[in-house]
Design an enzyme around this catalytic site. Structure first.
Site, short mmCIF file in Angstrom:
data_model
loop_
_atom_site.label_atom_id
_atom_site.label_comp_id
_atom_site.label_asym_id
_atom_site.label_seq_id
_atom_site.Cartn_x
_atom_site.Cartn_y
_atom_site.Cartn_z
N LYS A 177 0.82 -1.21 0.00
CA LYS A 177 0.00 0.00 0.00
C LYS A 177 0.86 1.27 0.00
CE LYS A 177 -4.08 -2.16 0.63
NZ LYS A 177 -3.71 -3.57 0.45
C1 LIG Z 1 -4.31 -4.72 -0.14
C2 LIG Z 1 -3.49 -5.95 -0.20
C3 LIG Z 1 -3.69 -6.93 -1.22
C4 LIG Z 1 -4.79 -6.82 -2.26
O1 LIG Z 1 -4.55 -5.80 -3.19
P1 LIG Z 1 -5.75 -5.27 -4.11
O2 LIG Z 1 -5.20 -4.07 -4.80
O3 LIG Z 1 -6.86 -4.90 -3.14
O4 LIG Z 1 -6.15 -6.35 -5.02
C5 LIG Z 1 -2.84 -8.02 -1.24
N1 LIG Z 1 -1.88 -8.20 -0.31
C6 LIG Z 1 -1.67 -7.29 0.68
C7 LIG Z 1 -0.60 -7.56 1.70
C8 LIG Z 1 -2.46 -6.14 0.78
O5 LIG Z 1 -2.25 -5.25 1.79
#
Ligand SMILES: *Cc1c(COP(=O)(O)O)cnc(C)c1O
Length: 494
Positions: free
Chosen positions: A113
């Site tokens: 993120k």
């Molecule tokens: C948010 C997240 C995901 C999923 O990503 P998307 O963009 O929602 O498909 C996968 N792994 C981790 C560790 C995340 O924080």
């Protein structure tokens, strides 16, 4: 570049407006009217550049209203050595002769993120200036763990913004709770909600659609905004690392210019893999996009059958950021796959809201299956995937393990020998409990102590910020009933 709503093509905004608003008034998602191309010559040029310069160049193609020197500065601020603990920012790790792992967790909160949330606040600040917005943006976030901390870390100290995060009191890991409760900065706030993630999320949605609240906040000089992955300002920075990974493979002489590669992405809200699709739309030589789910396999079924059906049990797994049955960003893919038929997207989203189910046309299904492969991985397979890669000397988190396993399945099923990259979305140190258990160890009692335990056993260094949580005092202790979240917002914005 203009941006249109997936539910009404005639609704158009410039980039600054789309980023400031987050979501279109008709509840559609802002999507670029066309995709700028990236030529082989440009890829060749980017290849010699730093991650920061690649980011400024690629984002500039979608943000012509922004000054190139500003974008360069934003990229320096977002991905500098004070923020990311790896000089490559998003390094590729070679796993075997035709497999690599793209590590996206070297940022301040150890989850992918950060790649977008270190950039979004700067794009939003600049957009506020360009749209002459004088009010302060109040970012409200409901989080199941990773987004809340990454958003606060991105927005802390950013002028003309305040951020308030709500998380379910018993719905996040202890490490995640401590990460949030120890957040520094004057413009941030954190509050636990007595309830689950849906209660927190519904509370935030209720506040967003409350007209009286909106008026009250306007009077106080605030407007509400979102840091969720529906915001275009979160998708765009993610397009960068797919192109950057391709450049790195070229630079390492692993592939030839123009040679296709596959990506396998652990998917929840469909934001990350959508960014990969957009990189392909720009002309990056990507052959197959492999969409990896945990046992919440609604996307696997959708890609295989063309039927999206969320009427199924919800599973709590060791990859919680993928425990999701409504993938918001799929709406942007539907819009593109339908050739821009907004009335069709409106219809599907209406059916999803009413019955939880819709079926796309045979033409769309065919186009989707040419590009996407869907697979899923259960809990036991996730654990054995972690154990297997650990035996090869690579420690990965459960989300990444899902991607690694689904890539293996894809190769067995299709015989496709294309060089492939699976995406690593979190540091294994964010999920010590599951990782330690998967490699046959018994986690110690205290969750913070498990970080040192895992480092000791594996010899893999823990990210400094996670290791530094030990002994850190929590700043925030606020808890609210789910019905009283409005009051917390009003107190926060006094
Ligand atoms: C948010 C997240 C995901 C999923 O990503 P998307 O963009 O929602 O498909 C996968 N792994 C981790 C560790 C995340 O924080």
């Amino acid at each position: 570049m203009e941006y249109l709503s997936t539910r009404d093509k005639t609704l158009r905004k410039n980039a600054a407006q789309a980023i400031t608003m987050g979501l279109s008034r008709d509840r559609g998602l802002f999507t670029p009217v066309s995709f700028p191309s990236i030529s082989a010559l440009e890829v060749e040029t980017l290849r010699g550049m730093s991650y920061q310069r690649r980011a400024a160049y690629i984002m500039g193609k979608f943000l012509e209203d922004f000054r190139p020197e500003d974008l360069e500065q934003f990229a320096e601020n977002a991905y500098g050595p004070d923020k990311f603990d790896h000089p490559a920012v998003a390094p590729l790790r070679k796993v075997d002769g035709r497999t690599w792992c793209l590590e996206l967790w070297h940022g301040p909160t150890s989850a992918f993120k950060d790649m977008a949330l270190q950039m979004l606040p700067q794009l939003l600040s600049a957009s506020l200036g360009m749209t002459r917005e004088k009010k302060t943006a109040c970012i409200l976030v409901a989080t199941s763990g990773d987004t809340g901390k990454a958003a606060m870390e991105g927005f802390t100290g950013v002028d003309q913004t305040k951020i308030l995060v709500f998380y379910p009191e018993n719905g996040v890991s202890e490490i995640q709770k401590l990460q949030m409760a120890t957040q520094e900065g004057e413009n941030v706030g954190v509050c636990a909600v007595k309830g689950n993630f849906d209660d927190a999320q519904n509370g935030v949605k209720r506040i967003f659609s409350d007209e009286a609240m909106r008026e009250e906040l306007t009077g106080r000089g605030y407007f509400l905004s979102s840091a969720n992955s529906i915001n275009w300002g979160r998708i765009l920075p993610q397009v960068v690392y797919y192109i950057s990974a391709y450049c790195d493979l070229l630079e390492a002489h692993e592939i030839k210019l123009g040679e296709p590669v596959n990506f396998c992405v652990p998917t929840g809200n469909f934001g990350n893999i959508l960014a990969c699709y957009y990189a392909k739309r720009m002309g990056l030589p990507v052959r197959k996009l492999i969409c990896a789910s945990n046992c919440n396999d609604v996307l696997t079924d959708f890609i295989r059958t063309g039927v999206y059906d969320r009427n199924r049990p919800f599973h709590t797994t060791m990859s919680p950021s993928m425990d999701i049955l409504i993938s918001s960003n799929l709406e942007r893919l539907l819009f593109d796959m339908s050739g821009g038929k907004d009335e069709l997207v409106r219809d599907y989203m209406g059916q999803l809201a009413e019955t939880g189910r819709y079926e796309i046309t045979p033409g769309m299904k065919k186009r989707m299956q040419e590009i996407f492969y869907g697979g899923f991985c259960g809990e036991e397979e996730t654990a054995s995937s972690i154990a297997m890669l650990y035996r090869y000397g690579y420690l990965i988190d459960p989300h990444t393990a899902v991607a690694a396993k689904v890539l293996t399945d894809y190769r067995h099923e299709t015989g496709d020998k294309t060089p492939a990259i699976f995406v690593s979305t979190a540091s294994p140190y964010k999920f010590c409990d599951s990782v330690l258990t998967s490699i046959g160890q018994v986690p110690v009692e205290n969750s913070v102590d498990r970080i040192a335990q895992m480092a000791e056993i594996t010899g893999v260094a823990a990210p400094a910020r996670l290791a530094g949580l030990k002994g850190k005092e929590a700043r925030f202790h606020d808890v609210t009933e789910k019905e009283l979240m409005e009051e917390k917002v009003l107190q926060f914005l006094q």
